[in-house]
Motif scaffolding. Sequence first.
Motif, PDB file in Angstrom:
ATOM      1  N   THR A  45       6.924   1.952  32.238  1.00 34.25           N
ATOM      2  CA  THR A  45       7.034   3.310  32.548  1.00 34.25           C
ATOM      3  C   THR A  45       6.236   3.169  33.615  1.00 34.25           C
ATOM      4  O   THR A  45       5.938   1.625  34.443  1.00 34.25           O
ATOM      5  N   ARG A  46       7.542   3.797  34.703  1.00 28.97           N
ATOM      6  CA  ARG A  46       6.975   4.249  36.195  1.00 28.97           C
ATOM      7  C   ARG A  46       5.457   4.645  36.233  1.00 28.97           C
ATOM      8  O   ARG A  46       4.701   4.055  37.056  1.00 28.97           O
ATOM      9  N   GLY A  51       0.177   3.023  38.302  1.00 28.98           N
ATOM     10  CA  GLY A  51      -1.358   2.751  37.678  1.00 28.98           C
ATOM     11  C   GLY A  51      -1.840   2.292  38.090  1.00 28.98           C
ATOM     12  O   GLY A  51      -3.202   1.923  38.492  1.00 28.98           O
ATOM     13  N   MET A  52      -1.116   0.794  37.042  1.00 28.89           N
ATOM     14  CA  MET A  52      -1.803  -0.588  37.350  1.00 28.89           C
ATOM     15  C   MET A  52      -1.722  -1.209  39.212  1.00 28.89           C
ATOM     16  O   MET A  52      -2.527  -1.726  39.873  1.00 28.89           O
ATOM     17  N   LEU A  53      -1.050  -0.797  40.158  1.00 26.33           N
ATOM     18  CA  LEU A  53      -0.544  -1.201  40.951  1.00 26.33           C
ATOM     19  C   LEU A  53      -1.696  -0.199  41.583  1.00 26.33           C
ATOM     20  O   LEU A  53      -2.708  -0.666  42.918  1.00 26.33           O
ATOM     21  N   ARG A  54      -2.168   0.678  42.131  1.00 21.96           N
ATOM     22  CA  ARG A  54      -3.199   1.263  42.507  1.00 21.96           C
ATOM     23  C   ARG A  54      -4.811   1.194  42.247  1.00 21.96           C
ATOM     24  O   ARG A  54      -5.349   1.604  42.722  1.00 21.96           O
TER      25      ARG A  54
END
Length: 55
Positions: A45-46, A51-54
């Motif tokens: 999901t977006r 969350g993974m990118l942050r």
Amino acid sequence: MREFLELGFEVAVVRDAVAAPKIPEGDGYLAALINFRYMANGLWTREETVGMLRS
């Protein structure tokens, strides 16, 4: 996506960042999600993606 997979990349699809038509003969979005589950390494999901990118 298919070409990246063939080149050896791991591919994830952000499920709520894609679109497809819905016509009387069928739901293109649902068909795309089913295909993504068979092909992609991840179907996120977006919120999961952000969350993974942050982190």
